[in-house]
Scaffold this motif. Structure first.
Motif, PDB file in Angstrom:
ATOM      1  N   UNK A  11       0.527  -1.379   0.032  1.00 44.10           N
ATOM      2  CA  UNK A  11       0.302   0.162  -0.099  1.00 44.10           C
ATOM      3  C   UNK A  11       0.824   1.265   0.115  1.00 44.10           C
ATOM      4  N   UNK A  12       1.613   1.150   0.425  1.00 49.56           N
ATOM      5  CA  UNK A  12       2.498   2.360   0.741  1.00 49.56           C
ATOM      6  C   UNK A  12       3.840   1.800  -0.166  1.00 49.56           C
ATOM      7  N   UNK A  13       4.484   3.422  -0.193  1.00 46.01           N
ATOM      8  CA  UNK A  13       5.631   3.188  -1.524  1.00 46.01           C
ATOM      9  C   UNK A  13       6.924   3.091  -0.956  1.00 46.01           C
ATOM     10  N   UNK A  14       7.656   2.279  -2.083  1.00 48.28           N
ATOM     11  CA  UNK A  14       8.458   0.386  -2.133  1.00 48.28           C
ATOM     12  C   UNK A  14       9.815   1.910  -2.764  1.00 48.28           C
ATOM     13  N   UNK A  15      10.359   0.345  -2.927  1.00 47.86           N
ATOM     14  CA  UNK A  15      11.724   0.584  -3.632  1.00 47.86           C
ATOM     15  C   UNK A  15      11.706  -0.901  -4.665  1.00 47.86           C
ATOM     16  N   UNK A  16      13.058  -0.464  -5.858  1.00 44.38           N
ATOM     17  CA  UNK A  16      12.862  -1.575  -6.951  1.00 44.38           C
ATOM     18  C   UNK A  16      14.236  -1.511  -6.940  1.00 44.38           C
ATOM     19  N   UNK A  17      15.077  -2.583  -6.740  1.00 43.57           N
ATOM     20  CA  UNK A  17      16.178  -2.882  -7.147  1.00 43.57           C
ATOM     21  C   UNK A  17      15.888  -4.039  -8.241  1.00 43.57           C
ATOM     22  N   UNK A  18      17.251  -3.785  -9.027  1.00 42.41           N
ATOM     23  CA  UNK A  18      17.658  -4.299 -10.716  1.00 42.41           C
ATOM     24  C   UNK A  18      19.438  -4.898 -10.330  1.00 42.41           C
ATOM     25  N   UNK A  19      19.134  -5.676 -10.967  1.00 48.54           N
ATOM     26  CA  UNK A  19      20.999  -5.800 -10.952  1.00 48.54           C
ATOM     27  C   UNK A  19      21.142  -7.325 -11.895  1.00 48.54           C
ATOM     28  N   UNK A  20      22.559  -7.901 -11.885  1.00 44.11           N
ATOM     29  CA  UNK A  20      22.730  -8.935 -12.373  1.00 44.11           C
ATOM     30  C   UNK A  20      23.761 -10.115 -11.608  1.00 44.11           C
ATOM     31  N   UNK A  21      23.046 -10.909 -11.867  1.00 44.96           N
ATOM     32  CA  UNK A  21      24.425 -11.788 -11.190  1.00 44.96           C
ATOM     33  C   UNK A  21      25.719 -12.939 -12.082  1.00 44.96           C
ATOM     34  N   UNK A  22      26.898 -12.742 -11.534  1.00 47.04           N
ATOM     35  CA  UNK A  22      27.751 -13.076 -12.418  1.00 47.04           C
ATOM     36  C   UNK A  22      28.870 -14.148 -11.507  1.00 47.04           C
ATOM     37  N   UNK A  23      29.584 -14.917 -12.370  1.00 47.13           N
ATOM     38  CA  UNK A  23      30.057 -15.572 -11.646  1.00 47.13           C
ATOM     39  C   UNK A  23      31.799 -15.046 -10.474  1.00 47.13           C
ATOM     40  N   UNK A  24      31.811 -14.259 -10.180  1.00 50.41           N
ATOM     41  CA  UNK A  24      32.859 -13.790  -9.051  1.00 50.41           C
ATOM     42  C   UNK A  24      34.250 -14.019  -9.803  1.00 50.41           C
ATOM     43  N   UNK A  25      34.247 -15.557 -10.330  1.00 48.95           N
ATOM     44  CA  UNK A  25      36.021 -15.696 -10.934  1.00 48.95           C
ATOM     45  C   UNK A  25      35.823 -15.414 -12.392  1.00 48.95           C
ATOM     46  N   UNK A  26      35.249 -15.647 -12.936  1.00 53.97           N
ATOM     47  CA  UNK A  26      34.974 -15.296 -14.766  1.00 53.97           C
ATOM     48  C   UNK A  26      34.045 -14.104 -15.357  1.00 53.97           C
ATOM     49  N   UNK A  27      33.222 -14.363 -13.808  1.00 56.92           N
ATOM     50  CA  UNK A  27      32.351 -12.831 -14.802  1.00 56.92           C
ATOM     51  C   UNK A  27      31.603 -13.262 -15.569  1.00 56.92           C
ATOM     52  N   UNK A  28      31.247 -14.796 -15.878  1.00 55.77           N
ATOM     53  CA  UNK A  28      30.182 -14.605 -16.309  1.00 55.77           C
ATOM     54  C   UNK A  28      27.976 -14.925 -16.200  1.00 55.77           C
ATOM     55  N   UNK A  29      27.615 -14.524 -16.556  1.00 58.09           N
ATOM     56  CA  UNK A  29      26.583 -14.655 -16.296  1.00 58.09           C
ATOM     57  C   UNK A  29      25.969 -16.295 -15.213  1.00 58.09           C
ATOM     58  N   UNK A  30      25.047 -15.803 -14.568  1.00 54.97           N
ATOM     59  CA  UNK A  30      24.774 -16.991 -13.613  1.00 54.97           C
ATOM     60  C   UNK A  30      22.809 -16.541 -13.893  1.00 54.97           C
ATOM     61  N   UNK A  31      22.627 -17.492 -14.815  1.00 55.62           N
ATOM     62  CA  UNK A  31      21.235 -17.581 -15.325  1.00 55.62           C
ATOM     63  C   UNK A  31      20.025 -18.672 -14.179  1.00 55.62           C
ATOM     64  N   UNK A  32      20.758 -19.271 -13.441  1.00 53.20           N
ATOM     65  CA  UNK A  32      19.860 -20.050 -12.791  1.00 53.20           C
ATOM     66  C   UNK A  32      20.062 -19.621 -11.128  1.00 53.20           C
ATOM     67  N   UNK A  33      19.445 -19.143 -10.146  1.00 55.66           N
ATOM     68  CA  UNK A  33      19.168 -18.792  -8.686  1.00 55.66           C
ATOM     69  C   UNK A  33      18.033 -17.935  -8.600  1.00 55.66           C
ATOM     70  N   UNK A  34      17.835 -18.229  -6.814  1.00 60.16           N
ATOM     71  CA  UNK A  34      16.818 -18.024  -6.519  1.00 60.16           C
ATOM     72  C   UNK A  34      16.902 -17.277  -5.866  1.00 60.16           C
ATOM     73  N   UNK A  35      16.210 -15.936  -5.418  1.00 59.31           N
ATOM     74  CA  UNK A  35      15.879 -15.107  -4.663  1.00 59.31           C
ATOM     75  C   UNK A  35      14.970 -14.691  -3.875  1.00 59.31           C
ATOM     76  N   UNK A  36      15.567 -15.112  -2.864  1.00 63.95           N
ATOM     77  CA  UNK A  36      14.510 -14.405  -1.090  1.00 63.95           C
ATOM     78  C   UNK A  36      14.680 -13.171  -1.098  1.00 63.95           C
ATOM     79  N   UNK A  37      13.806 -12.305  -0.042  1.00 64.85           N
ATOM     80  CA  UNK A  37      13.750 -11.124   0.588  1.00 64.85           C
ATOM     81  C   UNK A  37      12.803 -12.250   2.142  1.00 64.85           C
TER      82      UNK A  37
END
Length: 231
Positions: A11-37
């Motif tokens: 009901x109240x104003x809220x924030x939006x977070x956008x970004x990318x997940x990448x491999x810390x060693x290779x820099x490649x994108x991570x295409x499968x993950x679960x995000x939990x708030x």
């Protein structure tokens, strides 16, 4: 395009977070993950609110309608160490948070004496790889202790990078360093021979392990931080 992970409308104003997940060693994108708030409630407790599973080809994600309450995000991806942000309370607006996940490494050791005979019984110590999450501001040394039998030791939840090992057997001490920057090919053999007799140390045993915690901040300089978008 980005995969949208949408929370129930607030009901109240809220924030939006956008970004990318990448491999810390290779820099490649991570295409499968679960995000939990998770919403912080009380002292040390939280109520988990699963959002969705990430399947974007470029690792993009979007979390909308984040309430202005103490909360944090957790990211779990197969084969990677979990990532947990520090607790934040974001004012309404758009934020960016790029997350790098560290791939897990496995270690397979053969411990033998100078004649190549497996060590029947020894104790192996290594620094707790999750100590910076358990107690990030502590000067206390946290160590994992293992009893090794018949010369074989395996572990599959380690982080990439150099790993210092201390091995105790029959009052003697050996120190080794193994490199887990890349996944080792097959078992590694450590020869316990020729070390001076020393008194066995008893470092503190680490009782907990958990995901790495990193905090989103409004900074334009670091890729893992959150920043307010200008309109």
């Amino acid at each position: 395009g980005p995969v949208r992970l949408v929370l129930p409308a607030q009901e109240e104003a809220a924030a939006t977070v956008r970004g990318k997940l990448t491999n810390a060693i290779t820099g490649e994108p991570i295409t499968k993950a679960t995000i939990t708030l998770s919403l912080e409630q009380g002292r040390g407790s939280s109520a988990l609110r699963p959002i969705d599973e990430l399947r974007g080809k470029d690792g993009s994600f979007e979390v909308r309608e984040i309430p202005q309450q103490p909360c944090f995000l957790r990211v779990d991806a197969p084969g990677f160490h979990p990532f947990v942000t520090k607790t934040w309370e974001l004012p309404p607006g758009d934020y960016e948070l790029d997350i790098q996940l560290k791939p897990l490494r496995s270690l397979d050791l053969r411990l033998v004496d100078g004649a190549g005979v497996p060590i029947e019984l020894c104790e192996l110590h290594m620094p707790d790889p999750y100590a910076d999450w358990i107690a990030p501001n502590s000067s206390q040394e946290f160590v994992w202790n293992f009893t090794v039998r018949d010369g074989r030791f395996t572990r599959d939840d380690l982080l990439p990078g150099p790993l210092d090992l201390t091995i105790f057997s029959e009052g003697r001490e050996w120190n080794f360093r193994v490199d887990l920057t890349q996944q080792p090919d097959g078992p590694q053999t450590l020869v316990l021979d020729g070390a001076p007799v020393t008194r066995a140390r008893r470092p503190r045993r680490s009782r907990r392990s958990g995901p790495r915690r990193g905090g989103p901040r409004r900074s334009r300089r670091r890729p893992r931080t959150a920043r307010r978008r200008s309109r």
